[in-house]
Scaffold this active site. Structure first.
Site, PDB file in Angstrom:
ATOM      1  N   CYS A 390      42.010 -55.595 -34.711  1.00  0.00           N
ATOM      2  CA  CYS A 390      42.151 -55.288 -36.135  1.00  0.00           C
ATOM      3  C   CYS A 390      43.532 -54.704 -36.447  1.00  0.00           C
ATOM      4  O   CYS A 390      44.491 -55.456 -36.548  1.00  0.00           O
ATOM      5  CB  CYS A 390      41.008 -54.385 -36.595  1.00  0.00           C
ATOM      6  SG  CYS A 390      40.719 -54.503 -38.369  1.00  0.00           S
ATOM      7  N   HIS A 521      36.538 -57.223 -35.286  1.00  0.00           N
ATOM      8  CA  HIS A 521      36.261 -56.282 -34.196  1.00  0.00           C
ATOM      9  C   HIS A 521      35.321 -56.941 -33.178  1.00  0.00           C
ATOM     10  O   HIS A 521      34.102 -56.811 -33.295  1.00  0.00           O
ATOM     11  CB  HIS A 521      35.600 -55.016 -34.743  1.00  0.00           C
ATOM     12  CG  HIS A 521      36.539 -54.156 -35.522  1.00  0.00           C
ATOM     13  ND1 HIS A 521      37.334 -53.201 -34.925  1.00  0.00           N
ATOM     14  CD2 HIS A 521      36.827 -54.116 -36.837  1.00  0.00           C
ATOM     15  CE1 HIS A 521      38.069 -52.601 -35.850  1.00  0.00           C
ATOM     16  NE2 HIS A 521      37.778 -53.135 -37.027  1.00  0.00           N
ATOM     17  N   GLU A 523      34.554 -56.085 -30.309  1.00  0.00           N
ATOM     18  CA  GLU A 523      33.769 -55.099 -29.544  1.00  0.00           C
ATOM     19  C   GLU A 523      32.375 -54.867 -30.133  1.00  0.00           C
ATOM     20  O   GLU A 523      31.460 -54.452 -29.424  1.00  0.00           O
ATOM     21  CB  GLU A 523      34.533 -53.771 -29.436  1.00  0.00           C
ATOM     22  CG  GLU A 523      34.686 -52.960 -30.728  1.00  0.00           C
ATOM     23  CD  GLU A 523      35.908 -53.344 -31.555  1.00  0.00           C
ATOM     24  OE1 GLU A 523      36.463 -54.447 -31.340  1.00  0.00           O
ATOM     25  OE2 GLU A 523      36.307 -52.536 -32.431  1.00  0.00           O
TER      26      GLU A 523
HETATM   27  N1  GLN Z   1      43.894 -50.268 -41.587  1.00  0.00           N
HETATM   28  C1  GLN Z   1      43.733 -51.675 -41.432  1.00  0.00           C
HETATM   29  C2  GLN Z   1      43.063 -52.312 -42.628  1.00  0.00           C
HETATM   30  O1  GLN Z   1      42.386 -51.643 -43.383  1.00  0.00           O
HETATM   31  C3  GLN Z   1      42.962 -51.997 -40.166  1.00  0.00           C
HETATM   32  C4  GLN Z   1      41.548 -51.533 -40.189  1.00  0.00           C
HETATM   33  C5  GLN Z   1      40.907 -51.512 -38.820  1.00  0.00           C
HETATM   34  O2  GLN Z   1      41.594 -51.497 -37.801  1.00  0.00           O
HETATM   35  N2  GLN Z   1      39.597 -51.453 -38.784  1.00  0.00           N
HETATM   36  O3  GLN Z   1      43.203 -53.480 -42.874  1.00  0.00           O
END
Ligand code: GLN
Length: 551
Positions: A390, A521, A523
């Site tokens: 992410c 994600h 995971e």
């Molecule tokens: N801060 C980034 C976003 O909001 C990544 C979010 C995250 O890593 N879950 O897009």
């Protein structure tokens, strides 16, 4: 209404929190499921947040995201991992959700002019939600974990709802108390008194536990079990000794050895059908305990002023996903935490050469950001396997834009809204919610499909052309830069089916052994018996590096 004859097991904590109520719940779920009973696991969090999305993970632990997009407590992650399947939004409830519904009902005149009270209205809304969870997915047994410890003000109404459910269905509801038996250092002897008091406290609510899971450093001896049984009116064979274990995944095996599956079914008046088979689970647990060969994975994040305990909670699913792929490859992954702020304050990124693989996990905000970008540049230019999750993907694309595509000042608008090259941008619908200050539950959340490009690492690892993965982010790779980044050699190997959203970015294998980031994600969907293919692929590259270095 739930189907007739549906069974409910309420799990309530005694003495103190943090003794493994969630793991006990997950393990009981696995025992009953492996005997052929469809089980759903429900978490009740009494706090007033409507979901877990607005809580800081370094204080409260990881925010888990269900397939549906609901942001929940990390216990839901453990439930899904133990059961090996997805859970539904009905399986999670917070005090905030319950009160919100009651207040909305009141505003809509749905209570027929009555005075709206905690009893019956809030209690009934809790019962309605418990029964709604029971009624879906063909579940036959619900195991419901009530957050907190008996005696907490905020969970009293939830225990009250459980008591009334038991009154209505005396044969279908069980109470399991998970307590802790301390062995004070000065005495060196296990004490049962706090547990006796916790049971009395539960009795004061009109509830008698049917089972007791006795967590302690060591097993509960027969003499103490007898004594405790008499004191709290729980049959000795319903008192389960649960000493500390090396791995949480040992717990179902220990419960099984104690015949908890059979005794629970007996108490629920259900036939002890087909014998369970824990062969694959046993094999998995054995592989999590290997000590050789060891590979070292560094996780670069913004960790300061927090202890190890909190750290591991904030990234629980990432740690577990690494464990599962490590077990599948029969290697021992050793995880180390690296503070990205150190790399900003002159700390030498060259230490990263000591690692077999580096992960930059999800995150928000500015702290340590340039340190992470420095770390990514180092691992990219030094052929160290890199996996970005992410934020870790977004920052890898920013790094590539700045240093390879020649886009000076490239950034994410989350940090620099005036960046000359807004490589990671906010989509129009997100602009709107930010302008209105609506932060709760408004990110891109839950499962989205991605199509994978032929001939890429992602496609090869998954072995399929289309995948579904869970998201939790507000920002996206800016579509306007795709062409320039692609020309500079970055491969967007996974995109939304309409081709607009970039879901996976990677470098070809002939350029780098493993440099890949996901907007989602991965995971969150890794399971003990079904490790995530991308984590496995990343670890394979790490093993190759470790082997080449003769470590
Ligand atoms: N801060 C980034 C976003 O909001 C990544 C979010 C995250 O890593 N879950 O897009």
């Amino acid at each position: 209404m739930a189907t007739e004859g549906h069974k409910y097991i309420f799990v309530i904590g005694g003495v103190m929190s943090g003794v493994g109520k969630g793991i006990a719940t997950s393990s009981m779920g696995l025992l009953l499921q492996s005997r052929g009973y469809p089980v759903n696991l429900v978490k009740i969090d009494p706090y007033l947040n409507v979901d877990a999305g607005t809580m800081n993970p370094t204080e409260h632990g990881e925010v888990f995201v269900l397939r549906s997009g609901l942001e929940t407590d990390q216990d839901m992650g453990n439930y899904e991992r133990f059961l090996g399947r997805d859970l539904a939004p009905e399986d999670y409830m917070t005090g905030g959700m319950v009160y919100k519904t009651v207040i909305e009902n009141e505003r809509a005149l749905r209570y027929g002019g009555k005075c709206v009270e905690a009893i019956p209205h809030v209690r009934d809304e809790i019962m309605r939600r418990v029964e709604a969870a029971a009624a879906h997915n063909g579940s036959k047994i619900s195991i419901i974990e009530v957050g907190g410890t008996v005696g907490d003000f905020q969970n009293a109404l939830f225990i009250e709802a459980a008591r009334v459910l038991k009154m209505q269905h005396p044969d279908d509801v069980l109470f399991v108390m998970v307590t802790y038996l301390p062995i004070p250092g000065t005495l060196g002897e296990m004490k049962t008194k706090p547990t006796q008091n916790a049971v009395r406290q539960l009795n004061a609510y009109g509830v008698q536990p049917d089972f007791l899971i006795a967590r302690a450093k060591t097993p509960l001896d027969a003499k103490r079990k007898e004594k405790l049984s008499l004191a709290i009116s729980v049959r000795p064979d319903h008192i389960i000794s649960a000493p500390d274990v090396e791995s949480i995944y040992d717990v179902p095996l220990n419960f099984e050895a104690d015949k908890l599956g059979d005794t629970l079914l007996d108490a629920l008046k259900l036939p002890a059908s087909a014998q369970s088979n824990f062969g694959a689970w046993r094999e998995f647990v054995k592989n999590t305990k290997l000590t050789q060969p060891e590979i070292t994975v560094g996780i670069v994040g913004k960790y300061f002023d927090t202890g190890d305990f909190v750290l591991s909670d904030a990234y629980l699913s990432v740690i577990e996903a690494i464990k599962f792929s490590g077990a599948a490859l029969q290697v021992k992954p050793k995880i180390e935490w690296l503070n990205s702020k150190d790399f900003e304050k002159g700390g030498d990124v060259a230490v990263l050469a000591n690692y077999d693989g580096i992960i930059v996990p999800g995150g928000f905000g500015e702290t340590g950001i340039e340190g992470k970008i420095k770390a990514i540049e180092f691992v990219r230019t030094n052929n160290i396997p890199y996996f970005g999750l992410c934020y870790g993907m977004q920052l890898a694309v920013v790094e590539y834009a700045r240093h390879v595509a020649g886009l000076e000042g490239a950034h994410t608008v989350e940090i620099n809204p005036a960046a000359p090259h807004p490589i990671v941008d906010v989509m129009p619908d997100q602009k709107q919610v930010i302008a209105e200050g609506k932060y709760g539950g408004t990110m891109r959340l839950g499962v989205y499909p991605a199509e994978l490009k032929e001939g890429t690492i992602a496609r090869e690892a998954y072995g399929t052309a289309r995948v579904e993965e869970r998201h939790r982010h507000r920002y996206e790779i800016n579509p306007e830069y795709i062409e320039r980044l692609t020309r500079a050699g970055l491969v967007f190997s996974g995109t939304s089916p309409d081709g607009i959203l970039m879901e996976i970015a990677e470098l070809p294998r002939d350029i780098h052994p493993f440099f890949l980031g996901t907007q989602f994600h991965p995971e969150l969907q890794a399971r003990p018996l079904a490790p995530h293919p991308l984590f496995t692929e990343f670890l394979k590259a790490a093993v190759m590096r470790a082997t080449a270095h003769g470590s």
